[in-house]
Design a protein around this motif. Structure first.
Motif, mmCIF file in Angstrom:
data_model
loop_
_atom_site.group_PDB
_atom_site.id
_atom_site.type_symbol
_atom_site.label_atom_id
_atom_site.label_comp_id
_atom_site.label_asym_id
_atom_site.label_seq_id
_atom_site.Cartn_x
_atom_site.Cartn_y
_atom_site.Cartn_z
ATOM 1 N N HIS A 1 0.891 -1.200 -0.178
ATOM 2 C CA HIS A 1 0.042 0.047 0.073
ATOM 3 C C HIS A 1 0.799 1.352 0.123
ATOM 4 C CE1 HIS A 1 -3.713 2.361 0.567
ATOM 5 N NE2 HIS A 1 -3.009 3.020 1.367
ATOM 6 N N VAL A 2 1.885 1.286 0.789
ATOM 7 C CA VAL A 2 2.809 2.440 0.956
ATOM 8 C C VAL A 2 3.356 2.553 -0.433
ATOM 9 C CG1 VAL A 2 4.991 3.420 2.046
ATOM 10 C CG2 VAL A 2 3.235 2.296 3.312
ATOM 11 N N ILE A 3 4.101 1.529 -0.897
ATOM 12 C CA ILE A 3 4.722 1.558 -2.388
ATOM 13 C C ILE A 3 3.801 2.038 -3.343
ATOM 14 C CG2 ILE A 3 5.624 -0.025 -4.248
ATOM 15 C CD1 ILE A 3 6.785 -1.729 -1.757
ATOM 16 N N ALA A 4 2.519 1.694 -3.433
ATOM 17 C CA ALA A 4 1.385 2.041 -4.443
ATOM 18 C C ALA A 4 1.199 3.374 -4.331
ATOM 19 C CB ALA A 4 0.279 1.081 -4.308
ATOM 20 N N SER A 5 1.239 4.030 -3.007
ATOM 21 C CA SER A 5 0.703 5.464 -2.744
ATOM 22 C C SER A 5 1.876 6.184 -3.261
ATOM 23 C CB SER A 5 0.405 5.577 -1.379
ATOM 24 O OG SER A 5 0.138 6.883 -0.824
ATOM 25 N N TRP A 6 3.044 5.987 -2.960
ATOM 26 C CA TRP A 6 4.284 6.517 -3.296
ATOM 27 C C TRP A 6 4.468 6.705 -4.750
ATOM 28 C CZ3 TRP A 6 6.905 10.001 -0.268
ATOM 29 C CH2 TRP A 6 8.063 10.211 -0.909
ATOM 30 N N ALA A 7 4.337 5.663 -5.424
ATOM 31 C CA ALA A 7 4.219 5.665 -7.027
ATOM 32 C C ALA A 7 3.183 6.401 -7.643
ATOM 33 C CB ALA A 7 3.970 4.178 -7.421
ATOM 34 N N GLY A 8 1.840 6.425 -6.967
ATOM 35 C CA GLY A 8 1.300 7.285 -7.161
ATOM 36 C C GLY A 8 1.311 8.748 -7.270
ATOM 37 N N LEU A 9 2.205 9.236 -6.462
ATOM 38 C CA LEU A 9 2.580 10.497 -6.264
ATOM 39 C C LEU A 9 3.420 10.853 -7.709
ATOM 40 C CD1 LEU A 9 3.840 11.252 -2.777
ATOM 41 C CD2 LEU A 9 1.785 11.866 -3.732
ATOM 42 N N ARG A 10 4.299 9.788 -7.988
ATOM 43 C CA ARG A 10 5.305 10.044 -9.274
ATOM 44 C C ARG A 10 4.168 10.114 -10.530
ATOM 45 N NH1 ARG A 10 6.797 9.593 -13.816
ATOM 46 N NH2 ARG A 10 8.663 9.200 -14.504
ATOM 47 N N ASP A 11 3.046 9.239 -10.457
ATOM 48 C CA ASP A 11 2.127 9.163 -11.524
ATOM 49 C C ASP A 11 1.522 10.466 -11.614
ATOM 50 O OD1 ASP A 11 3.038 6.808 -11.992
ATOM 51 O OD2 ASP A 11 1.072 5.841 -11.101
#
Length: 169
Positions: free
Chosen positions: A41-51
């Motif tokens: 979940h943290v990884i996906a949220s962080w990648a979402g910031l990049r997106d």
């Protein structure tokens, strides 16, 4: 120039922008989530910031004033790793491995979709199929991969490796 009148320094201004970007982090896992799901979940949220902020994402790594929210993903990852049963010294090593590997991808040009397919398509035109049969076999699949798909798969590989570490393998 008028914008600088509201901040004491450029570092403070950049810190405010980073705080704004970080405000979009969604770090609350589902109730009862496993440690693995919390890490994912943290990884996906962080990648979402990049997106969502491809131009501003690198600002999170710039020399600037600290943003209060920067500590939230760190705390959540460390807590999930401790909940997995890793001692503090292994938790921090696992944390840094996750962050360095995944941030390296997020900050690279390879995260975008276009370089992956072009390289494989061009390579098939250059290689001798008899000498490199596995390359030719893999190329159509590799050319269809997105940078995000590779990132997600890599994140899953890292979490599965942590599962093995936690299990004592």
């Amino acid at each position: 120039m008028a914008l600088y009148g509201y901040f004491a320094s450029k570092a403070e201004l950049l810190g405010a922008v980073a705080e704004r970007i970080l405000s979009e982090l969604e770090l609350q896992p589902a109730p009862g989530a496993s440690w693995q799901d919390r890490v994912r979940h943290v990884i996906a949220s962080w990648a979402g910031l990049r997106d969502r902020h491809p131009g501003g994402f690198q600002l999170l790594y710039a020399q600037r004033s600290w943003a209060r929210r920067e500590f939230e993903p760190i705390e959540e990852l460390l807590d999930a790793l401790r909940a997995a049963g890793l001692p503090p010294e292994r938790s921090i090593l696992a944390y840094h491995t996750l962050v360095w590997m995944l941030d390296g991808i997020l900050l690279s040009r390879g995260y975008r979709d276009d370089p992956v397919s072009g390289v494989w398509r061009r390579g098939v035109e250059l290689v001798d199929p008899a000498a490199y049969p596995r390359y030719v076999e893999a190329a159509p699949y590799a050319a269809s991969l997105s940078g995000r798909a590779i990132f997600d798969y890599g994140a899953d590989l890292l979490v599965r490796g942590l599962e093995s570490l936690v299990a004592g393998d």
